[in-house]
Design a protein around this motif. Sequence first.
Motif, mmCIF file in Angstrom:
data_model
loop_
_atom_site.group_PDB
_atom_site.id
_atom_site.type_symbol
_atom_site.label_atom_id
_atom_site.label_comp_id
_atom_site.label_asym_id
_atom_site.label_seq_id
_atom_site.Cartn_x
_atom_site.Cartn_y
_atom_site.Cartn_z
ATOM 1 N N ALA A 1 42.358 33.257 45.173
ATOM 2 C CA ALA A 1 41.063 33.117 45.044
ATOM 3 C C ALA A 1 40.606 32.439 45.656
ATOM 4 O O ALA A 1 39.367 32.528 46.481
ATOM 5 C CB ALA A 1 40.856 33.805 43.664
ATOM 6 N N MET B 1 36.113 32.482 46.980
ATOM 7 C CA MET B 1 35.362 31.976 45.143
ATOM 8 C C MET B 1 35.103 30.720 44.471
ATOM 9 O O MET B 1 35.517 29.964 45.064
ATOM 10 C CB MET B 1 36.013 33.346 44.790
ATOM 11 C CG MET B 1 36.417 34.694 45.038
ATOM 12 S SD MET B 1 37.951 35.946 44.155
ATOM 13 C CE MET B 1 37.040 36.072 42.599
ATOM 14 N N GLN C 1 33.864 31.677 39.645
ATOM 15 C CA GLN C 1 34.135 32.802 39.431
ATOM 16 C C GLN C 1 35.663 33.089 39.761
ATOM 17 O O GLN C 1 35.866 34.358 39.029
ATOM 18 C CB GLN C 1 33.712 33.497 41.272
ATOM 19 C CG GLN C 1 32.310 33.960 41.298
ATOM 20 C CD GLN C 1 32.200 33.768 43.146
ATOM 21 O OE1 GLN C 1 32.639 33.560 43.584
ATOM 22 N NE2 GLN C 1 30.682 34.799 42.925
ATOM 23 N N ARG D 1 35.954 33.574 35.917
ATOM 24 C CA ARG D 1 35.503 34.345 35.094
ATOM 25 C C ARG D 1 36.019 36.226 34.833
ATOM 26 O O ARG D 1 36.711 36.351 34.558
ATOM 27 C CB ARG D 1 34.280 34.752 35.844
ATOM 28 C CG ARG D 1 33.509 35.918 34.653
ATOM 29 C CD ARG D 1 31.797 35.864 34.681
ATOM 30 N NE ARG D 1 31.575 37.186 34.845
ATOM 31 C CZ ARG D 1 30.039 36.836 35.431
ATOM 32 N NH1 ARG D 1 29.422 36.574 35.972
ATOM 33 N NH2 ARG D 1 30.008 38.055 34.358
ATOM 34 N N HIS D 2 36.750 35.800 36.700
ATOM 35 C CA HIS D 2 37.417 37.072 36.808
ATOM 36 C C HIS D 2 38.853 37.490 37.160
ATOM 37 O O HIS D 2 39.676 38.634 37.732
ATOM 38 C CB HIS D 2 37.072 38.046 38.356
ATOM 39 C CG HIS D 2 35.440 38.144 38.709
ATOM 40 N ND1 HIS D 2 34.812 38.868 37.682
ATOM 41 C CD2 HIS D 2 33.743 37.037 39.004
ATOM 42 C CE1 HIS D 2 33.061 38.948 38.241
ATOM 43 N NE2 HIS D 2 33.059 37.454 38.734
ATOM 44 N N VAL D 3 39.528 35.744 37.266
ATOM 45 C CA VAL D 3 40.690 36.397 38.052
ATOM 46 C C VAL D 3 41.922 35.612 36.954
ATOM 47 O O VAL D 3 42.597 36.291 36.332
ATOM 48 C CB VAL D 3 40.684 35.407 39.337
ATOM 49 C CG1 VAL D 3 42.710 35.324 39.776
ATOM 50 C CG2 VAL D 3 39.974 36.052 40.825
ATOM 51 N N PRO E 1 40.523 36.455 32.536
ATOM 52 C CA PRO E 1 41.357 38.518 32.027
ATOM 53 C C PRO E 1 42.793 38.031 31.767
ATOM 54 O O PRO E 1 43.441 39.006 30.329
ATOM 55 C CB PRO E 1 40.366 38.982 33.094
ATOM 56 C CG PRO E 1 39.529 38.202 33.662
ATOM 57 C CD PRO E 1 40.009 36.912 33.424
#
Length: 485
Positions: free
Chosen positions: A380, A385, A389, A392-394, A397
């Motif tokens: 990432a 990124m 980010q 938050r996105h990788v 979750p």
Amino acid sequence: MPPFAVNGHFTVCTNPTLPPMTFVNGQDTRDLAGFDIDLAHELGRAWHAEPAILTMDFEGMLPSLSSRRCDMVISGVMRQAGREKNYDAVPYLDSSIVVIARSGTPRITALEDLSGQSVAVESGTSYATLVEKTNQKLAQSGRAPISLQLYPAEDQVVQQVLLGRVHALISQDVEVYYRQKQLGGKVTIILKPDNPDYREFAVYIRKNPQDKAALGQTVAALRQQGVLENLSRKWSISNAQEQAFTEKATSSAFSLEVFFSALTSMAFVKGAALTLIIAVLSHLTAIVISIPVALKLNGPRSPLQMLLSAYVAVFRGAPTLLQLLFIWNALPQFFPIFRESWFTPFLATWLSLSINESAYQVEINRAALRAVDQGQLVAADALGMKRSQIYRHVIFPQALRIALPPTINEFISLLKTTSLASVISLQELLAVTQIQVARTFEFTEYYSAALVYYLAMVFFFLFLQKRIERRFSWADRNKATGHGQ
């Protein structure tokens, strides 16, 4: 009038599980009754002040008096020389210690006759010390000691005799007289020893000669006016009640009417709601605290990391009950602001459970973050990124899916741990149950109703856990790989 009542009010600490001295008179846990409650109001009338009654566990009353959470303790507490080293005591009612056993048990002539037998007493009372002194005498004469069992409430002590788990219990005569209709025919008094440390109930206050003199004059005036004698008659505190133990036993069958009445009562609904609220708030706070701590502990070594590691170790190592009592009773000794009225049992419970739970949640979050493949962080990063980010996105979750099952398990454990808050007078579900059991002695019905509430809450969160796990199934690397194939 003692100086602590000059502002028109004073606070009384009491334990609501000792009828007829103090108990809850109905389903509403705020509806207190008993000899001690009446005495507090009589003192208030004499001083033109309003008593504020603060209920709590027996063990917490004298520490609360020391921490100035209350101005006096009135709760069927015996006047004893050991307690008078730290507090002033003013006697107000004669009483006597009694040893109770199941019906048909032969009478004994001394406590030493209980050699080799098991005896139950309420924890925090001085009966345990009395048994220990008796055991010392037994040891000197080469006889077997008395086996002592401690229970947190008086009603639980009586239950052990009824169930046949112990040979006898030690209590005061006034309570067993009051319970004549509940225990009639099932138990009998086998010994009534004359012990100077168990002859008088006393009002306890902090050491202050002026306060003691004022309180003593008021109690003497109430005795002279016949007020105390009238209260004794009102609450059936008389040796004549001893004959009630020969009455026919009452039915012990499970009462569906009592069970459904408890299940649908507002007292249980409020208790369950308070349990749920304090558990959810504490766990949410713990999660908020634990995320930055977990990120820091997974980073490079630093002095702050060592400090956070110590924080986690201390609060995981110390018993939750000890942390709760420390925050409620010891914190005001260091910071007087915590003894003011704004610092309620609810706030103290929220604070202590949040701190304690965050220590466990840190380890869960730390392990979940470490389980995410660090190659994804590098990939990432290579895509340009930002670090926020990426998390938050990788990272988050995938870590959430890993952390979710142990987090739900921790929450369920926390939900049950809230019952410890009864020691500082928070009226959560188990505290409400114990109060109703102490009042009615129908423990099977009330325990069953409480069990239904706890199971309903736990099963709901287990169902919620499954739903959330399904929602985050896309983040399962193995499943994602399988779909890709």
